[in-house]
Design a protein around this motif. Sequence first.
Motif, PDB file in Angstrom:
ATOM      1  N   ASP A 106      47.956  27.984  23.765  1.00 22.26           N
ATOM      2  CA  ASP A 106      48.147  29.386  23.409  1.00 22.26           C
ATOM      3  C   ASP A 106      47.671  30.307  24.532  1.00 22.26           C
ATOM      4  N   LYS A 107      46.663  29.885  25.267  1.00 24.28           N
ATOM      5  CA  LYS A 107      46.213  30.678  26.412  1.00 24.28           C
ATOM      6  C   LYS A 107      47.294  30.721  27.481  1.00 24.28           C
ATOM      7  N   ASP A 108      48.008  29.622  27.677  1.00 20.46           N
ATOM      8  CA  ASP A 108      49.125  29.602  28.617  1.00 20.46           C
ATOM      9  C   ASP A 108      50.198  30.601  28.186  1.00 20.46           C
ATOM     10  N   ARG A 109      50.526  30.598  26.906  1.00 26.48           N
ATOM     11  CA  ARG A 109      51.559  31.506  26.402  1.00 26.48           C
ATOM     12  C   ARG A 109      51.131  32.961  26.597  1.00 26.48           C
ATOM     13  N   GLU A 110      49.878  33.235  26.313  1.00 25.57           N
ATOM     14  CA  GLU A 110      49.349  34.592  26.516  1.00 25.57           C
ATOM     15  C   GLU A 110      49.456  35.007  27.982  1.00 25.57           C
ATOM     16  N   ASN A 111      49.025  34.131  28.873  1.00 27.65           N
ATOM     17  CA  ASN A 111      49.051  34.461  30.301  1.00 27.65           C
ATOM     18  C   ASN A 111      50.468  34.586  30.834  1.00 27.65           C
ATOM     19  N   LEU A 112      51.369  33.728  30.353  1.00 25.98           N
ATOM     20  CA  LEU A 112      52.767  33.825  30.766  1.00 25.98           C
ATOM     21  C   LEU A 112      53.374  35.151  30.317  1.00 25.98           C
ATOM     22  N   ALA A 113      53.052  35.565  29.095  1.00 24.43           N
ATOM     23  CA  ALA A 113      53.585  36.835  28.592  1.00 24.43           C
ATOM     24  C   ALA A 113      53.119  37.998  29.462  1.00 24.43           C
ATOM     25  N   ILE A 114      51.849  38.028  29.777  1.00 24.68           N
ATOM     26  CA  ILE A 114      51.314  39.124  30.601  1.00 24.68           C
ATOM     27  C   ILE A 114      51.977  39.137  31.977  1.00 24.68           C
ATOM     28  N   ALA A 115      52.136  37.962  32.576  1.00 24.92           N
ATOM     29  CA  ALA A 115      52.668  37.883  33.943  1.00 24.92           C
ATOM     30  C   ALA A 115      54.176  38.109  33.999  1.00 24.92           C
ATOM     31  N   ASP A 149      57.979  21.547  11.452  1.00 26.66           N
ATOM     32  CA  ASP A 149      57.899  20.466  10.477  1.00 26.66           C
ATOM     33  C   ASP A 149      58.519  20.849   9.141  1.00 26.66           C
ATOM     34  N   ILE A 150      58.760  22.160   8.946  1.00 24.24           N
ATOM     35  CA  ILE A 150      59.203  22.615   7.623  1.00 24.24           C
ATOM     36  C   ILE A 150      60.517  23.380   7.645  1.00 24.24           C
ATOM     37  N   CYS A 151      60.998  23.763   8.833  1.00 27.38           N
ATOM     38  CA  CYS A 151      62.243  24.530   8.950  1.00 27.38           C
ATOM     39  C   CYS A 151      63.119  23.927  10.041  1.00 27.38           C
ATOM     40  N   ASP A 152      64.269  24.552  10.280  1.00 27.17           N
ATOM     41  CA  ASP A 152      65.141  24.081  11.353  1.00 27.17           C
ATOM     42  C   ASP A 152      64.467  24.214  12.709  1.00 27.17           C
ATOM     43  N   ALA A 153      63.664  25.256  12.879  1.00 27.17           N
ATOM     44  CA  ALA A 153      62.955  25.493  14.136  1.00 27.17           C
ATOM     45  C   ALA A 153      61.882  26.540  13.886  1.00 27.17           C
ATOM     46  N   LYS A 154      61.105  26.808  14.921  1.00 29.12           N
ATOM     47  CA  LYS A 154      59.997  27.760  14.824  1.00 29.12           C
ATOM     48  C   LYS A 154      60.091  28.754  15.973  1.00 29.12           C
ATOM     49  N   MET A 155      59.721  30.018  15.712  1.00 32.62           N
ATOM     50  CA  MET A 155      59.659  31.028  16.755  1.00 32.62           C
ATOM     51  C   MET A 155      58.278  31.670  16.780  1.00 32.62           C
ATOM     52  N   ARG A 156      57.735  31.777  17.985  1.00 27.25           N
ATOM     53  CA  ARG A 156      56.509  32.563  18.170  1.00 27.25           C
ATOM     54  C   ARG A 156      56.805  33.628  19.210  1.00 27.25           C
ATOM     55  N   ILE A 157      56.270  34.822  18.983  1.00 26.46           N
ATOM     56  CA  ILE A 157      56.528  35.947  19.874  1.00 26.46           C
ATOM     57  C   ILE A 157      55.208  36.461  20.424  1.00 26.46           C
ATOM     58  N   PHE A 158      55.116  36.499  21.752  1.00 25.61           N
ATOM     59  CA  PHE A 158      53.944  37.048  22.430  1.00 25.61           C
ATOM     60  C   PHE A 158      54.358  38.334  23.135  1.00 25.61           C
ATOM     61  N   ASN A 159      53.648  39.415  22.820  1.00 32.21           N
ATOM     62  CA  ASN A 159      53.947  40.720  23.403  1.00 32.21           C
ATOM     63  C   ASN A 159      53.594  40.778  24.881  1.00 32.21           C
ATOM     64  N   ALA A 160      54.008  41.864  25.515  1.00 32.65           N
ATOM     65  CA  ALA A 160      53.783  42.027  26.954  1.00 32.65           C
ATOM     66  C   ALA A 160      52.303  42.079  27.309  1.00 32.65           C
ATOM     67  N   ASP A 161      51.452  42.425  26.345  1.00 31.70           N
ATOM     68  CA  ASP A 161      50.014  42.466  26.627  1.00 31.70           C
ATOM     69  C   ASP A 161      49.330  41.140  26.307  1.00 31.70           C
ATOM     70  N   GLY A 162      50.110  40.130  25.920  1.00 33.57           N
ATOM     71  CA  GLY A 162      49.554  38.817  25.622  1.00 33.57           C
ATOM     72  C   GLY A 162      49.213  38.579  24.164  1.00 33.57           C
ATOM     73  N   SER A 163      49.270  39.626  23.343  1.00 28.46           N
ATOM     74  CA  SER A 163      48.961  39.456  21.923  1.00 28.46           C
ATOM     75  C   SER A 163      50.143  38.811  21.203  1.00 28.46           C
ATOM     76  N   GLU A 164      49.853  38.102  20.118  1.00 23.80           N
ATOM     77  CA  GLU A 164      50.913  37.470  19.347  1.00 23.80           C
ATOM     78  C   GLU A 164      51.290  38.352  18.161  1.00 23.80           C
ATOM     79  N   ALA A 165      52.595  38.573  17.972  1.00 24.70           N
ATOM     80  CA  ALA A 165      53.095  39.369  16.853  1.00 24.70           C
ATOM     81  C   ALA A 165      53.399  38.459  15.663  1.00 24.70           C
ATOM     82  N   SER A 166      53.252  39.007  14.462  1.00 22.07           N
ATOM     83  CA  SER A 166      53.567  38.234  13.262  1.00 22.07           C
ATOM     84  C   SER A 166      55.051  37.909  13.208  1.00 22.07           C
TER      85      SER A 166
END
Length: 327
Positions: free
Chosen positions: A29-38, A58-75
Amino acid sequence: MKIQLKKCHGSNNDFILIDEISNSYDFTDKDRENLAIALCDRNSRLGADGILFVMFSDICDAKMRIFNADGSEASMCGNGLRCAGRYLCELLQKDELIVETLKANLKVQKAEYIYNQIPTYQVEISPVLFQLDQLPMMLPKEKLFNEKVTELSQDLLFSAVAVPNPHLISFVDETIIRSNIQKTISEYVNGPNDLFPNGVNVSFVKFIQEGRIYVRTFERGVGFTNACGTAMSASSLVSCLLHLNEIEEEIEVFTNGGKVRCIVHKMNDDYKIDLIGNATFLYEAEIEVELYTPEDFSIVAKTESLEQNEYEQLERHAKEVVDSILF
């Protein structure tokens, strides 16, 4: 390491999409945060409002996570879910699927064109929560609907709703939209303050006519955006609760980035919203990046798409409507 990515947008709310299903990336998750910022830095050669990471579920067809430009994760992110949904439908060769997001499993499906031949997808926006502790918003009441919040303004009326991202919504006239009031309020509630410990998305909405609204959103973690999918959905819902628009009827929602359609559904005491709009692919790229210093990434290859040419016709149409409202 090399990372394959796709640049895409929904209503000009733009994203970098990284596929963790087809590629053997092992991000923390730290990688994802840093990638989003950069990578989302507008001063870089990419730039975006956020990164969409699509991955196995594990429970759906796929999963999506969204990291904002400041590195924070959105719901959740409605515009981003349309883009990720299109990508996943094409990857998995399906016309509809269920995508796991941080707080809900949401339906995505291919839809009728919103304008000309623009790729269009419909996504479910839910759950809808009115309790202030779900945003959270620190007021001594359970809900806030079309009321004054004196800490923010002596004149404006606000409604609060989580879908599940937190939104503060005010219906205003064009004079207020043209002013700096939204910027001042948005920066306050997304800085140190006693009302919103985690910040909040702030939308000012102009009612145009029955079946049409204009929405301008300051998105937490991003700032003013061309459009915010959950904000357009939440604003459509509030317009129905204010009896400006009708439940189960299509609402055209205009933004500075284009337009979408929203349909508000009521099921007993619960609501959900269909968000229908473009999912436009801009280009594919390969970058070389070191995860410890992602700001030093380089673009190895890039292949442009022609889809934006089609979208620009919708953009011009929307701009004519918005300009006629505001100017």
